[in-house]
Design an enzyme around this catalytic site. Structure first.
Site, mmCIF file in Angstrom:
data_model
loop_
_atom_site.group_PDB
_atom_site.id
_atom_site.type_symbol
_atom_site.label_atom_id
_atom_site.label_comp_id
_atom_site.label_asym_id
_atom_site.label_seq_id
_atom_site.Cartn_x
_atom_site.Cartn_y
_atom_site.Cartn_z
ATOM 1 N N GLU A 245 0.710 -1.205 -0.185
ATOM 2 C CA GLU A 245 0.001 -0.197 -0.082
ATOM 3 C C GLU A 245 0.911 1.291 0.075
ATOM 4 O O GLU A 245 0.559 2.182 -0.647
ATOM 5 C CB GLU A 245 -0.859 0.091 1.299
ATOM 6 C CG GLU A 245 -2.227 -0.854 1.201
ATOM 7 C CD GLU A 245 -3.266 -0.416 2.108
ATOM 8 O OE1 GLU A 245 -4.311 -0.875 2.108
ATOM 9 O OE2 GLU A 245 -3.005 0.786 2.895
ATOM 10 N N ARG A 271 -5.523 32.074 -17.119
ATOM 11 C CA ARG A 271 -6.065 33.015 -16.430
ATOM 12 C C ARG A 271 -5.323 34.321 -16.287
ATOM 13 O O ARG A 271 -4.089 34.280 -16.102
ATOM 14 C CB ARG A 271 -6.262 32.580 -14.970
ATOM 15 C CG ARG A 271 -6.646 33.397 -13.894
ATOM 16 C CD ARG A 271 -8.285 33.418 -13.884
ATOM 17 N NE ARG A 271 -8.756 34.679 -13.010
ATOM 18 C CZ ARG A 271 -9.753 35.209 -13.211
ATOM 19 N NH1 ARG A 271 -10.971 34.567 -13.803
ATOM 20 N NH2 ARG A 271 -10.373 36.074 -11.904
#
Ligand SMILES: Cc1cc2nc3c(=O)[nH]c(=O)nc-3n(C[C@H](O)[C@H](O)[C@H](O)COP(=O)(O)OP(=O)(O)OC[C@H]3O[C@@H](n4cnc5c(N)ncnc54)[C@H](O)[C@@H]3O)c2cc1C
Lengths: 382, 249
Positions: A245, A271
């Site tokens: 994991e 932007r």
């Protein structure tokens, strides 16, 4: 040392990204809001082979080595914007399927792996308890041997996939006298087993499409054939699954960081403020430059850890370093992405705040980052 | 059922094609290569037919070693065999391609040969027809629906303004069009399996081309945009310009 991917690693990466973008990214805002686990998409992922990446072909998997598995999971993290779905897949694969693949008897492997790989069955790893998370092996859940198997009593908490799972990989103390490395055993428990009931389901800040809940075991009798890896094998089994994991969820985070970085690049070029794109301001471009550095560092650690999952006997240190570095890199990258998006980033529609919420859990699950540092400190003789 | 699918490696549709100085050839460097998209419909249809009726799918592609990557991508969808016809570069003359394919595929016992309706780079759309002619087989191209029953087939073809249903006898060459099916994803098992399938490399003396591409050029630059900001009162002017300036109506 060769840093190039092979042709088939490139192919599986490209195909997973293509698949994820086409199939997995619709209606996530709604799913996240309603905490909906997309079972239909889970099954599509099963058809793609994502729940069985490293499992040998004869048991229904794709037979990938650990590095290729990490590369595939990275591609999922990049292409799939539903962080909860990809997290559920990781929990199922890394903490349940892989332990069965590595420690199951032939009968257990034949019985469970093909359906776990196809997605027909969903698995949950049941370890943490209300009173024991970091010190998980101090658990209260007991499995007492008797005629016909083991009698189990206890309650588990924070079980990812618990509310939708068909089988649980349950950890319980079988011999408290044996000390931490031998006291605990792992059992494969089917959801129909009398005495097992799913408890409460929890609402959470991120990874909301990945269901999480309690699991209650009351006088549940499991047959001896449910024991995985023999009595007392729980410690080794659980630690190995956490190593997978820590490395492979790191791979998923690398994919997510790449997506956030690319979003930040394109948003900042479009932007404008004070008459020019915000990307022209160093305060913005430096944030993105840092994202790039963090991503590349995170990926190197992840690939190194993944390579060792196959080859080395002990990857605990690699796994802990990867876990800390990558989960923190992701949180910072997600935070900076929201900042670069400004007010838009704070709104749900731009879909970057969700990734920030999803990212926080990475510092907690699979063992908190504080505990990983403790492992590193111990290893350094401190 | 024994099926061959002829696929061509073409530049990715998003690649910016660069013409070399002098205009005589296209620069290969930096091109992302893919299976020509119509060929993916061909592969999918062949796989569906063999899954339903039994048999094998053989992928066939002509080109240098580079095309083996593309062949593997086709195998990863589920095909069983592959042939690469070795040549220095993929022919520009579809006549050459058809002749070579006919020579290699003749006598191998195929019931059907699939191609795409055309390759997305050359846009010649000649190979299915010429190949069928050389083999003396039936040919149906621009196919959007297909049914096979024994040694007979029925195909729906897209034609201008509608569709056309045809019956044909096997063996046949089928040119696949978009909408014939939904090509599957390559799943992880398929990708790993494809890795192990040997690719048969066939050497052929290619015939001399009968046509030659003399130069490439870029499409004309798009003109300036014209903005009309007065709503309905501009309509007459827009129509006039479309007729007189753009000459499109
Ligand atoms: C999204 C998510 C999914 C999860 N999925 C699963 C699952 O599928 N199965 C499962 O079994 N569990 C799961 N968990 C539980 C998870 O493993 C635990 O939450 C985690 O191990 C921490 O335990 P705890 O919550 O009890 O924290 P605690 O142990 O109470 O720790 C609280 C804080 O104290 C710190 N701390 C504790 N001990 C020490 C120490 N010795 N030194 C320094 N600091 C310390 C911790 O780092 C933390 O900051 C999940 C958790 C999350 C958030």
């Amino acid at each position: 040392m060769n840093f190039a991917l092979t042709e088939d690693q490139e192919m599986l990466r490209d195909e997973i990204v293509h698949f994820a973008r086409q199939e997995l990214n619709k209606d996530i805002i709604e799913r996240d809001r309603n905490q909906q686990f997309p079972r239909d998409l889970w099954l599509k992922c099963g058809e793609m082979g994502l729940q069985g990446l490293p499992v040998p072909e004869e048991y229904g998997g794709a037979g990938l080595d650990a590095l290729s598995t990490a590369i595939a999971i990275e591609a999922l993290g990049y292409g799939c914007e539903d962080g909860g779905l990809s997290f559920s897949i990781c929990a199922h694969l890394l903490a349940c399927v892989i332990p069965i693949m590595n420690h199951g008897t032939e009968e257990q492997k034949r019985k469970y792996l093909p359906k776990l790989c196809s997605g027909e069955l969903i698995a949950v790893n049941a370890m943490s308890e209300p009173g024991t998370g970091s010190d998980a092996f101090n658990m209260k859940t007991r499995a007492i041997k008797e005629e016909g198997g083991y009698r189990v009593n206890g309650t588990k908490i924070w079980s990812t996939n618990g509310p939708v799972a068909d089988i649980a990989l349950l950890y319980a103390v079988t011999d408290p006298g044996k000390g931490i490395s031998g006291s605990t055993s792992a059992f494969i428990v089917e959801k129909e087993t009398p005495g097992f009931s799913p408890g409460q389901k929890f609402e959470k800040m991120g990874l909301r499409t990945s269901p999480i809940g309690e699991m209650v075991f009351e006088d549940m009798l499991v047959p001896e054939s449910a024991l995985l890896g023999g009595e007392g094998a729980g410690f080794v089994l659980f630690n190995q699954s956490m190593e997978w994991e820590r490395v492979c969820i790191g791979a998923k985070h690398c994919g997510t960081m790449r997506r956030l970085m690319e979003k930040s690049v394109s948003y900042s070029k479009e932007r404008e403020s004070f008459g020019q794109p915000i990307s022209k301001y160093e305060a913005v471009s430096n944030k993105i430059a840092d994202m790039k550095m963090r991503l590349e560092g995170a990926r190197l650690l992840t690939y190194q850890g993944a390579t060792r999952l196959d080859k080395a006997r002990d990857v605990a240190i690699d796994a802990s370093m990867t876990k800390i570095f990558v989960s923190e890199a992701l949180v910072q990258t997600a935070l900076d992405t929201v900042q670069i998006y400004g007010g838009n980033g704070f709104t749900t529609d731009y879909e970057v705040e969700r990734t920030l919420r999803d990212s926080i859990g990475g510092k907690i699950y699979s063992g908190t980052n504080e505990i990983q540092k403790k492992i590193l400190g111990n290893w350094l003789g401190l | 059922m024994n099926i061959a699918v002829c696929i061509k490696q073409t530049p990715d549709t998003t690649t910016r094609i660069q013409v070399a100085d002098g205009g005589g050839e296209i620069v290969d460097d930096g091109i992302q290569w893919i299976i020509s998209p119509y060929d993916e419909f061909a592969i999918e249809e062949a796989l569906k037919l063999t899954e339903a009726n039994g048999g094998e799918v053989t992928i066939v592609s002509m080109g240098p070693a580079r095309v083996e990557k593309t062949i593997r991508e086709a195998l990863a969808m589920g095909a069983q065999k592959a042939i690469r016809i070795d040549c220095e570069s993929i022919p520009n003359d579809p006549g050459v391609t058809a002749k070579v394919l006919a020579e290699v595929l003749r006598g191998r016992g195929f019931d059907l040969i699939f191609t795409g309706r055309q390759a997305i780079d050359g846009d010649q759309a000649q190979v299915p027809g010429r190949l069928a002619h050389l083999l003396d087989w039936a040919c149906v191209s621009v196919v959007i629906d297909l049914a096979i029953d024994g040694d007979k087939g029925t195909a729906l073809r897209e034609v201008e303004g509608g569709s056309e249903r045809v019956h044909f006898t096997m063996p046949a060459v089928i040119g696949a069009n978009r909408h014939l099916n939904e090509p599957r994803y390559r799943n992880m098992r398929g990708i790993m399996k494809a890795k192990r399938i040997p690719i048969e490399v066939v050497q052929v003396d290619a015939p001399a081309p009968q046509l030659e591409i003399t130069s490439y050029s870029y499409p004309p630059q798009k003109g300036e945009r014209k903005l009309f900001e007065n709503g309905a009162s501009d309509v007459a002017e827009v129509v006039r310009l479309l007729r007189e300036e753009a000459q499109v109506i």
